[in-house]
Design a protein around this motif. Structure first.
Motif, PDB file in Angstrom:
ATOM      1  N   THR A  84     -52.444 -30.231  71.628  1.00  0.00           N
ATOM      2  CA  THR A  84     -52.277 -31.370  70.727  1.00  0.00           C
ATOM      3  C   THR A  84     -52.312 -32.648  71.550  1.00  0.00           C
ATOM      4  N   LEU A  85     -53.160 -33.581  71.140  1.00  0.00           N
ATOM      5  CA  LEU A  85     -53.267 -34.865  71.824  1.00  0.00           C
ATOM      6  C   LEU A  85     -52.600 -35.933  70.975  1.00  0.00           C
ATOM      7  N   PHE A  86     -51.555 -36.531  71.519  1.00  0.00           N
ATOM      8  CA  PHE A  86     -50.860 -37.632  70.857  1.00  0.00           C
ATOM      9  C   PHE A  86     -51.500 -38.942  71.317  1.00  0.00           C
ATOM     10  N   ILE A  87     -51.916 -39.743  70.350  1.00  0.00           N
ATOM     11  CA  ILE A  87     -52.576 -41.004  70.645  1.00  0.00           C
ATOM     12  C   ILE A  87     -51.952 -42.119  69.818  1.00  0.00           C
ATOM     13  N   ALA A  88     -52.356 -43.349  70.101  1.00  0.00           N
ATOM     14  CA  ALA A  88     -51.929 -44.506  69.310  1.00  0.00           C
ATOM     15  C   ALA A  88     -53.147 -45.088  68.600  1.00  0.00           C
ATOM     16  N   ASN A  89     -52.996 -46.292  68.070  1.00  0.00           N
ATOM     17  CA  ASN A  89     -54.027 -46.927  67.252  1.00  0.00           C
ATOM     18  C   ASN A  89     -55.401 -46.874  67.921  1.00  0.00           C
ATOM     19  N   LYS A  90     -56.384 -46.385  67.188  1.00  0.00           N
ATOM     20  CA  LYS A  90     -57.720 -46.263  67.751  1.00  0.00           C
ATOM     21  C   LYS A  90     -58.383 -47.617  67.971  1.00  0.00           C
ATOM     22  N   ASN A  91     -57.984 -48.613  67.219  1.00  0.00           N
ATOM     23  CA  ASN A  91     -58.585 -49.926  67.414  1.00  0.00           C
ATOM     24  C   ASN A  91     -58.200 -50.544  68.752  1.00  0.00           C
ATOM     25  N   TYR A  92     -57.008 -50.277  69.225  1.00  0.00           N
ATOM     26  CA  TYR A  92     -56.481 -50.984  70.390  1.00  0.00           C
ATOM     27  C   TYR A  92     -56.215 -50.104  71.618  1.00  0.00           C
ATOM     28  N   SER A  93     -55.940 -48.839  71.423  1.00  0.00           N
ATOM     29  CA  SER A  93     -55.382 -48.040  72.513  1.00  0.00           C
ATOM     30  C   SER A  93     -56.462 -47.498  73.438  1.00  0.00           C
ATOM     31  N   SER A  94     -56.759 -48.264  74.470  1.00  0.00           N
ATOM     32  CA  SER A  94     -57.779 -47.863  75.437  1.00  0.00           C
ATOM     33  C   SER A  94     -57.391 -46.572  76.160  1.00  0.00           C
ATOM     34  N   TRP A  95     -56.117 -46.429  76.469  1.00  0.00           N
ATOM     35  CA  TRP A  95     -55.690 -45.228  77.191  1.00  0.00           C
ATOM     36  C   TRP A  95     -55.814 -43.991  76.321  1.00  0.00           C
ATOM     37  N   SER A  96     -55.580 -44.127  75.016  1.00  0.00           N
ATOM     38  CA  SER A  96     -55.792 -42.995  74.111  1.00  0.00           C
ATOM     39  C   SER A  96     -57.270 -42.664  73.988  1.00  0.00           C
ATOM     40  N   PHE A  97     -58.104 -43.700  73.971  1.00  0.00           N
ATOM     41  CA  PHE A  97     -59.536 -43.523  73.787  1.00  0.00           C
ATOM     42  C   PHE A  97     -60.132 -42.623  74.859  1.00  0.00           C
ATOM     43  N   ARG A  98     -59.683 -42.784  76.098  1.00  0.00           N
ATOM     44  CA  ARG A  98     -60.293 -42.072  77.218  1.00  0.00           C
ATOM     45  C   ARG A  98     -60.221 -40.546  77.061  1.00  0.00           C
ATOM     46  N   PRO A  99     -59.038 -39.942  76.956  1.00  0.00           N
ATOM     47  CA  PRO A  99     -59.015 -38.481  76.826  1.00  0.00           C
ATOM     48  C   PRO A  99     -59.568 -37.995  75.494  1.00  0.00           C
ATOM     49  N   TRP A 100     -59.368 -38.774  74.430  1.00  0.00           N
ATOM     50  CA  TRP A 100     -59.917 -38.373  73.126  1.00  0.00           C
ATOM     51  C   TRP A 100     -61.435 -38.311  73.214  1.00  0.00           C
ATOM     52  N   MET A 101     -62.059 -39.325  73.818  1.00  0.00           N
ATOM     53  CA  MET A 101     -63.514 -39.346  73.975  1.00  0.00           C
ATOM     54  C   MET A 101     -63.969 -38.181  74.843  1.00  0.00           C
ATOM     55  N   ALA A 102     -63.221 -37.893  75.904  1.00  0.00           N
ATOM     56  CA  ALA A 102     -63.597 -36.800  76.799  1.00  0.00           C
ATOM     57  C   ALA A 102     -63.552 -35.460  76.080  1.00  0.00           C
ATOM     58  N   LEU A 103     -62.439 -35.174  75.413  1.00  0.00           N
ATOM     59  CA  LEU A 103     -62.283 -33.876  74.765  1.00  0.00           C
ATOM     60  C   LEU A 103     -63.249 -33.724  73.591  1.00  0.00           C
ATOM     61  N   THR A 104     -63.360 -34.770  72.792  1.00  0.00           N
ATOM     62  CA  THR A 104     -64.260 -34.708  71.640  1.00  0.00           C
ATOM     63  C   THR A 104     -65.707 -34.625  72.097  1.00  0.00           C
ATOM     64  N   GLY A 105     -66.071 -35.438  73.073  1.00  0.00           N
ATOM     65  CA  GLY A 105     -67.439 -35.447  73.562  1.00  0.00           C
ATOM     66  C   GLY A 105     -67.858 -34.141  74.207  1.00  0.00           C
ATOM     67  N   ALA A 106     -66.896 -33.428  74.776  1.00  0.00           N
ATOM     68  CA  ALA A 106     -67.187 -32.156  75.437  1.00  0.00           C
ATOM     69  C   ALA A 106     -67.058 -30.964  74.487  1.00  0.00           C
ATOM     70  N   GLY A 107     -66.677 -31.233  73.241  1.00  0.00           N
ATOM     71  CA  GLY A 107     -66.567 -30.152  72.261  1.00  0.00           C
ATOM     72  C   GLY A 107     -65.333 -29.293  72.411  1.00  0.00           C
ATOM     73  N   VAL A 108     -64.277 -29.834  73.006  1.00  0.00           N
ATOM     74  CA  VAL A 108     -63.020 -29.094  73.179  1.00  0.00           C
ATOM     75  C   VAL A 108     -62.206 -29.170  71.892  1.00  0.00           C
ATOM     76  N   ASP A 109     -61.708 -28.045  71.446  1.00  0.00           N
ATOM     77  CA  ASP A 109     -60.931 -27.987  70.211  1.00  0.00           C
ATOM     78  C   ASP A 109     -59.489 -28.408  70.484  1.00  0.00           C
ATOM     79  N   PHE A 110     -59.004 -29.399  69.737  1.00  0.00           N
ATOM     80  CA  PHE A 110     -57.627 -29.847  69.895  1.00  0.00           C
ATOM     81  C   PHE A 110     -57.133 -30.452  68.593  1.00  0.00           C
ATOM     82  N   GLU A 111     -55.808 -30.498  68.463  1.00  0.00           N
ATOM     83  CA  GLU A 111     -55.180 -31.188  67.345  1.00  0.00           C
ATOM     84  C   GLU A 111     -54.926 -32.637  67.753  1.00  0.00           C
TER      85      GLU A 111
END
Length: 215
Positions: free
Chosen positions: A5-32
């Motif tokens: 499970t990846l806990f993130i903050a606002n997608k509009n502003y949270s650069s630090w959340s964007f990085r791992p979310w982009m990595a996991l999603t872009g690589a096709g890794v399944d996560f909540e």
């Protein structure tokens, strides 16, 4: 073990959340995904309930919690080596880690002057000292890696290093900071990635408006 499970903050502003979310999603890794908005003046207490640092992102996998964007990407790269988050060649992995760490620890002038904001209208601002040097260094990193790999991503195919620079692509774009053809071409490649488009669509649909900060 259950999927992480990846806990993130606002997608509009949270650069630090964007990085791992982009990595996991872009690589096709399944996560909540669990989004906890920072819509309180002192921060959302729900973040402190899940994060040992009181910040996001945090990846929870079973009883294990991993914080910091690059640590999350590295952990998932070990779990899913076939996903390509790290180059297969040892020397290339070392180079990918070097530029990712430089992104993690550097470019403070750019971060402070130009916070990530997906919804911000495109336009230039007055740039304080140090920002131009940060821009030049990032463009040099991108140019050298793209020339070496042949593109279209920094190490040929999409990797965690691209995800680490994803918020910079947004900054360069919305603050109209760059004009070199090779830089703009790489930015268009990143913005056309399905993971980028999915994040951007969600960011534009968010109701929250907060002060511009690097979070």
């Amino acid at each position: 073990m259950d999927k992480p499970t990846l806990f993130i903050a606002n997608k509009n502003y949270s650069s630090w959340s964007f990085r791992p979310w982009m990595a996991l999603t872009g690589a096709g890794v399944d996560f909540e995904e669990v989004l906890i908005p920072f819509d309180f003046p002192g921060g959302n207490p729900e973040i402190k309930a899940v994060s040992p640092t009181g910040r996001v992102p945090v990846l929870q996998h079973g009883a294990l919690k991993i914080w910091e964007s690059l640590a999350i990407i590295e952990y998932v790269a070990e779990l899913h080596p076939q996903a390509g988050l790290l180059p297969s060649d040892r020397a290339e992995r070392a180079l990918a880690r070097s530029v990712s760490m430089e992104m993690l620890s550097g470019f403070g002038a750019l971060r402070n002057a130009c916070p990530m904001n997906i919804r911000r209208p495109k336009g230039r601002i007055a740039l304080p000292d140090g920002v131009k040097a940060d821009i030049d260094r990032i463009e040099t990193i991108w140019r050298d890696l793209l020339q070496k790999s042949g593109g279209p991503f920094l190490f040929g195919s999409f990797s965690g290093a691209d995800a680490m620079f994803a918020p910079v692509v947004n900054r360069f774009d919305i603050y109209d900071l760059v004009s070199r053809d090779n830089t703009l071409a790489y930015m268009e490649t990143m913005k056309a990635h399905p993971a980028w488009r999915k994040w951007e669509e969600a960011a534009r649909a968010e109701p929250w408006i907060v002060e511009e900060d690097e979070v």
